[in-house]
Write an enzyme that holds these catalytic residues in place. Structure first.
Site, PDB file in Angstrom:
ATOM      1  N   HIS A  22       0.824  -1.302  -0.006  1.00  0.00           N
ATOM      2  CA  HIS A  22       0.173   0.154   0.051  1.00  0.00           C
ATOM      3  C   HIS A  22       0.957   1.225   0.007  1.00  0.00           C
ATOM      4  CE1 HIS A  22      -3.693   2.326   0.906  1.00  0.00           C
ATOM      5  NE2 HIS A  22      -2.585   3.041   1.588  1.00  0.00           N
ATOM      6  N   GLU A  23       1.836   1.097   0.949  1.00  0.00           N
ATOM      7  CA  GLU A  23       2.621   2.262   1.147  1.00  0.00           C
ATOM      8  C   GLU A  23       3.463   2.561  -0.308  1.00  0.00           C
ATOM      9  OE1 GLU A  23       1.974   4.780   3.113  1.00  0.00           O
ATOM     10  OE2 GLU A  23       0.522   3.581   4.295  1.00  0.00           O
ATOM     11  N   HIS A  26       1.965   4.754  -2.996  1.00  0.00           N
ATOM     12  CA  HIS A  26       2.067   6.352  -2.660  1.00  0.00           C
ATOM     13  C   HIS A  26       3.329   6.920  -2.998  1.00  0.00           C
ATOM     14  CE1 HIS A  26      -1.833   6.441  -0.613  1.00  0.00           C
ATOM     15  NE2 HIS A  26      -1.443   5.589   0.362  1.00  0.00           N
TER      16      HIS A  26
END
Length: 450
Positions: A22-23, A26
């Site tokens: 997920h990170e 980003h």
């Protein structure tokens, strides 16, 4: 203790993978949009390991493995040098901000496709959704579906195994009927029956959608024939051998394995006489039943296991596809998990599904441990499911989540001006309270299920 450590370790590995994925979404898009990333952390708190790359990004593995974050240069958080202002997140055009924030959930969905692709490529041992006995006076029994039938569709979607049947049945929670297509064991003709679910009461925390309707999965009969005898166990000392068919215990005829287990369990450390059929001959053996402690209660224990009758031909199969076909199957399965997750959120809001069914970190940890114990393909399936749910939850329009940030940026995109910081601050506080409340309910639910 070993079981607890395995569950904890599986949970940490699963959470670490999903947070990193997920990170990284980003992080990767932020870098491509020209934003300076100061830190990429897996976990919170004290750094256990860190490294800084040539672009000044610090990579960290922290002590508390319950999340992670990407820290980008931002004037709203700290003072930024004049030379670095073009690289600050808050100075970027709104479309770049939207891309950076949306990348986290998007990569969760992409990872789910990848995990399921590997799963289908490796192959999942499974069975067709063949029915055992139908529960009496159940919704299914009133619909006339016969035992030993195979469910081929729920609604318009094909169901190749029981997992798919369960997922599709759950999508009908709150509806008055469910169309089920099935095929009798002695027929190639498919029939469609509409189940009347107007009185269906389903509690996901206590039963599955399958069993609550009256379906029972087919299981081969457990035969009173020994399939394993543990070395130095009471059965071994008694002289029992693999292949022995138990006929009588203390002169009492044994009709099935349940009866055998019940008889032995109630007689720890008692003498016993066992009549078995061995190589076509009856043999009488005498000895003593062993014992074991089960939750503080002494129970009789022999140390043998039964054999199972054969599965019907073609029921067991490996759910496996080639390099190309696995892509389509992974995409379809991911999309179905996404739509079902959204449907369940809608049912939660409408009241068709109770908040008592929310699950938190304890349930996720248990799921991680069980799936990891079952094998790699099941762990991959678990990762895909949680990754999809993580992506969906993060898209909820709560200001503390990615979806809340996206809401602000879309307002800015269409209005031509950013949402004021005071309004954002109020939104963050409200979103934080709602999220804390939901997490508290989920954790309480987890504890009550232990």
């Amino acid at each position: 203790m070993l079981s607890f450590l395995w569950t904890l370790g599986s949970f940490i590995v699963a959470l670490g993978i999903l947070v990193a994925v997920h990170e990284w979404g980003h992080f990767w898009v932020a870098r491509r949009c020209g934003v300076k990333v100061q830190r990429f952390s897996i976990g919170f708190g004290k750094a256990l390991w860190s490294r800084t790359d040539q672009q000044g990004t610090e990579y960290v593995i922290a002590a508390i493995p319950l999340g992670g974050y990407v820290k980008m240069l931002d004037e709203r958080v700290e003072e930024v040098a004049e030379a670095d202002l073009p690289f600050a997140f808050n100075r970027q055009p709104v479309l770049k901000k939207i891309a950076i924030i949306a990348a986290g959930p998007l990569v969760n969905f992409i990872f789910a496709v990848f995990a399921l692709y590997l799963m289908f490529l490796i192959g999942v041992p499974t069975s067709k959704p063949m029915l055992g006995n139908i529960t009496e006076d159940s919704i299914v029994s009133k619909a006339g579906i016969s035992a030993n039938s195979v469910i081929t569709k729920v609604g318009e979607r094909e169901t190749l195994n029981w997992e798919e049947v369960n997922l599709e049945l759950m999508s009908y929670i709150g509806q008055a009927s469910i169309p089920v297509t099935w095929k009798a064991a002695d027929s190639y003709r498919e029939r469609t029956t509409v189940l009347d679910t107007s009185q269906w009461h389903f509690e996901p925390d206590t039963s599955s959608a399958i069993s609550s309707l009256g379906f029972n999965m087919y299981r081969p009969e457990i035969l009173p024939i020994l399939g394993q005898v543990l070395e130095n166990s009471a059965a071994d000392l008694l002289g029992l051998r693999v292949g022995d068919k138990i006929l009588r215990l203390d002169g009492t005829s044994m009709q099935n394995w349940v009866q055998i287990v019940g008889y032995v369990t109630q007689r720890p450390n008692q003498a016993i006489s066992v009549d078995v059929e061995r190589n076509g001959q009856e043999v009488n053996l005498t000895g003593t039943i062993g014992q074991r402690d089960v939750n503080g209660v002494q129970q009789g224990f022999m140390g043998f296991t039964p054999t199972l009758d054969k599965w019907p031909e073609g029921v067991l199969f490996t759910y496996q596809y080639g390099f190309i076909d696995s892509v389509g199957k992974a995409l379809d399965k991911t999309w179905r998990l996404m739509t079902l997750s959204v449907e369940m959120l809608g049912k939660l809001i409408s009241g068709d599904v109770s908040v008592k069914n929310l699950s938190g970190p304890i349930a996720i940890a248990q799921g991680a441990g069980m799936s990891a114990s079952s094998g790699l393909v099941y762990f991959l399936s678990f990762l895909a499911l949680i990754s999809v749910n993580l992506g969906i939850i993060n898209l909820l329009p709560l200001p503390v989540l990615d979806g809340g940030h996206l809401l602000y940026y879309f307002i800015e995109l269409f209005s031509g001006r950013p949402v004021s910081e005071s309004v954002q601050e109020i939104g963050f506080k409200i979103g934080g309270v709602i999220l804390l409340l939901l997490m508290s309910i989920a954790i309480v639910n987890d504890i009550t299920r232990l």
